[in-house]
Scaffold this motif. Structure first.
Motif, PDB file in Angstrom:
ATOM      1  N   GLU A 106       5.869  -3.361   4.741  1.00  0.00           N
ATOM      2  CA  GLU A 106       6.559  -2.343   5.565  1.00  0.00           C
ATOM      3  C   GLU A 106       6.930  -1.119   4.722  1.00  0.00           C
ATOM      4  N   ASP A 107       7.399  -1.366   3.479  1.00  0.00           N
ATOM      5  CA  ASP A 107       7.753  -0.243   2.588  1.00  0.00           C
ATOM      6  C   ASP A 107       6.530   0.623   2.331  1.00  0.00           C
ATOM      7  N   LEU A 108       5.402  -0.023   2.045  1.00  0.00           N
ATOM      8  CA  LEU A 108       4.174   0.724   1.721  1.00  0.00           C
ATOM      9  C   LEU A 108       3.685   1.506   2.936  1.00  0.00           C
ATOM     10  N   LEU A 109       3.835   0.913   4.126  1.00  0.00           N
ATOM     11  CA  LEU A 109       3.414   1.619   5.346  1.00  0.00           C
ATOM     12  C   LEU A 109       4.243   2.887   5.559  1.00  0.00           C
ATOM     13  N   SER A 110       5.493   2.891   5.113  1.00  0.00           N
ATOM     14  CA  SER A 110       6.325   4.089   5.306  1.00  0.00           C
ATOM     15  C   SER A 110       6.121   5.115   4.187  1.00  0.00           C
ATOM     16  N   LEU A 111       5.532   4.697   3.069  1.00  0.00           N
ATOM     17  CA  LEU A 111       5.406   5.602   1.913  1.00  0.00           C
ATOM     18  C   LEU A 111       3.990   6.128   1.687  1.00  0.00           C
ATOM     19  N   ILE A 112       2.973   5.356   2.106  1.00  0.00           N
ATOM     20  CA  ILE A 112       1.576   5.715   1.805  1.00  0.00           C
ATOM     21  C   ILE A 112       0.928   6.364   3.025  1.00  0.00           C
ATOM     22  N   GLN A 113       0.227   7.461   2.801  1.00  0.00           N
ATOM     23  CA  GLN A 113      -0.409   8.181   3.909  1.00  0.00           C
ATOM     24  C   GLN A 113      -1.792   7.603   4.199  1.00  0.00           C
ATOM     25  N   ALA A 114      -1.790   6.442   4.819  1.00  0.00           N
ATOM     26  CA  ALA A 114      -3.034   5.760   5.171  1.00  0.00           C
ATOM     27  C   ALA A 114      -2.731   4.771   6.286  1.00  0.00           C
TER      28      ALA A 114
END
Length: 334
Positions: A106-114
């Motif tokens: 979930e953290d990566l989904l909010s931080l990474i533009q992909a």
């Protein structure tokens, strides 16, 4: 569903489940009207005798719209975030005292533009693993330690590299390292399959193992005499494996102009993500490149249906040098 992703200092992108799009505002000369409950001609009764004038309320209007263009997912940040705190093993004191953030999906989904699928695929590509619910990258030295345990066991048991049994590896090495780490290294450096009896085996990936050992040898030297390196490299890989320079594409670069020829570490993941910055960086390292040499370092920049040749035409200038086509910068390099 569609999600707009990006932090305050980033250009917004729109993501579906598996694709990423650049968003740009486009103007239109036709005013766009928003009509609640609007019906198209096809949806209306076609009988001319029953035509009625419909009074519609216009709720708003717009003179521009968002234009979406498929783009490469911006994934370099993913590795950068995970490399802030690489996993050094269960006994590492650093891991217990680390102040760096750890990241869930979930953290990566909010931080990474992909998109979600692109992020999960990239986590596989960089051999990330989940430890206590957080995505981590193994520290390179720890990864090599694990790989060494596995290759030494294969050698001592005289197993064929195409048939390494998971159960036996976990039993033999489980006292040295966590079983999930042993399995992770087998998944990273092998292809998992199940035989007719239902037992799990791994076919070890020769090219990837040779590449990792080359990185280990090269990371401690600025430049390495090429012929000496090739000799040491071949002696360092497990028995039965053959080293080849094409295993090092996007990892190391051979300098053929020096005497004797040398090789040095140049990892594609350390280069900028932006197209122009990537070319500036490469032409800063070497003034003239052959297409064969530069391709591994720009291939990941190719958009959908774009070729390396098209990228070179746009960002580089070609010329002939001793009968070989070479590429140099279109702008002066400082």
């Amino acid at each position: 569903s569609l999600v707009i992703r990006g932090e305050k200092d980033e250009h917004a992108v729109l993501c579906s489940k598996n694709k990423t799009y650049d968003m740009k505002i486009a103007d239109t000369s036709n005013m766009l009207l928003f009509v609640p409950g609007c019906k198209t001609p096809e949806e209306l009764n076609a009988d001319p005798s029953s035509c009625n004038i419909i009074h519609s309320q216009i709720a708003g209007f717009a003179k521009n719209y968002w234009e979406l263009r498929r783009c490469r997912p911006k994934l370099k940040k993913l590795r950068k975030l995970l490399m802030e705190d690489p996993y050094e093993g269960p006994d590492s004191r650093k891991d217990q005292t680390s102040t760096f953030s750890k990241y869930t999906t979930e953290d990566l989904l909010s931080l990474i533009q992909a998109s979600e699928e692109e992020i999960l695929h990239q986590l596989q590509v960089i051999d990330a693993c989940k430890i206590e619910g957080y995505w981590r990258i193994l520290d390179f030295d720890y990864e090599m330690k694990l790989l060494n345990h596995v290759t030494q066991l294969i050698d001592s048991e005289s197993w064929p590299l195409s048939k390494v049994p998971l159960c036996a590896c976990l039993e033999e090495l489980g006292s040295l390292e966590p079983r999930e780490m042993i399995e992770h290294i087998l998944l990273s450096y092998g292809r998992k399959y199940v035989d007719d009896a239902g037992e799990v085996f791994f076919e070890m990936r020769e090219d990837k193992i040779c590449r990792a050992i080359a990185q280990m040898l090269l990371q401690n030297a600025v430049k390495f005499n090429l012929s000496e390196f090739e000799e040491v490299w071949q002696q360092s890989v497990p028995e039965g494996m053959t080293t080849r320079l094409d295993q090092l594409q996007g990892l190391a670069l051979v300098d053929k102009s020096s005497r004797p020829e040398t090789i040095f570490l140049l990892k594609v993941e350390d280069l900028p993500e932006d197209n122009q910055e990537r070319f500036n960086s490469l032409f800063g390292i070497r003034e003239k490149w052959t297409e064969v040499d530069i391709t591994p370092y720009i291939q990941d920049l190719c958009a959908e249906k774009q070729t390396v040749g098209a990228l070179l035409t746009k960002y580089a200038r070609s010329s002939m040098l001793n009968g070989v086509k070479v590429y140099n910068s279109r702008r002066p390099t400082s």
